[in-house]
Design an enzyme around this catalytic site. Structure first.
Site, short mmCIF file in Angstrom:
data_model
loop_
_atom_site.label_atom_id
_atom_site.label_comp_id
_atom_site.label_asym_id
_atom_site.label_seq_id
_atom_site.Cartn_x
_atom_site.Cartn_y
_atom_site.Cartn_z
N ASP A 212 0.84 -1.19 0.00
CA ASP A 212 0.00 0.00 0.00
C ASP A 212 0.88 1.24 0.00
O ASP A 212 2.07 1.17 0.30
CB ASP A 212 -0.97 0.00 1.18
CG ASP A 212 -0.28 0.07 2.54
OD1 ASP A 212 0.78 -0.57 2.71
OD2 ASP A 212 -0.82 0.75 3.44
N GLU B 228 0.06 -1.02 5.93
CA GLU B 228 1.14 -0.43 6.72
C GLU B 228 0.98 1.08 6.82
O GLU B 228 1.24 1.67 7.87
CB GLU B 228 2.51 -0.78 6.10
CG GLU B 228 3.69 -0.42 6.97
CD GLU B 228 4.17 1.02 6.83
OE1 GLU B 228 4.88 1.49 7.72
OE2 GLU B 228 3.81 1.68 5.82
#
Length: 155
Positions: free
Chosen positions: A83, A147
């Site tokens: 991400d 994250e």
């Protein structure tokens, strides 16, 4: 950059083009697409991988076995995330943040340095070693798509 094989840059650019912005619910499908891309890369590198539903975003869990004697070879756990942060403000970007662009021998795109670039390099190196029959260890991979929003699935 110019001396790297074009297919390597093309593959990395493909991953970087996925706008897997975990903080934006409108990109939930893109986060899943990035997870699928990572799992497929593990498979193309000679391993096995699956998407594990965990919370709001999938977790990629995979393993690339050692080339010889995988049962007795050491296993190294590697972590990465697919991400990215939102690219705003867009006015500060000299090019599309999700289109890999080379300027002055530097590659620019959202995620190239945190963390898609490093994740791709790890998988690329493991895949090349495995293809040559020279991967001396088992690589176990855990990679998440959250994250950048706190990363609770791997805690």
């Amino acid at each position: 950059m110019s001396d790297l094989p074009k297919e390597w840059l093309d593959e990395l650019a493909e991953l970087l083009s996925i706008p897997s912005v975990s903080a934006d619910p409108a990109h939930a499908g893109d986060v899943v697409q990035a997870a699928e891309w990572v799992a497929d890369k593990v498979r193309r590198s000679g391993g096995e991988a699956e998407l594990v539903p965990y919370g709001e975003r999938p977790l990629v869990v995979g393993e690339i076995p050692a080339s010889n004697g995988a049962k007795d070879a050491p296993t190294v756990l590697c972590y990465g995330h697919f991400d990215v942060q939102p690219p705003a403000p867009l006015a500060l970007w000299e090019s599309d943040p999700f289109e890999a662009t080379i300027r002055d021998e530097w590659l620019y795109a959202r995620g190239v340095a945190d963390d898609k670039g490093q994740l791709w390099m790890l998988l690329q190196a493991a895949g090349l070693l495995a293809a040559d029959g020279a991967l001396p260890i088992n690589i176990r991979l855990v990679s998440d798509g959250e994250e950048e929003v706190g990363g609770q699935s791997i805690v």
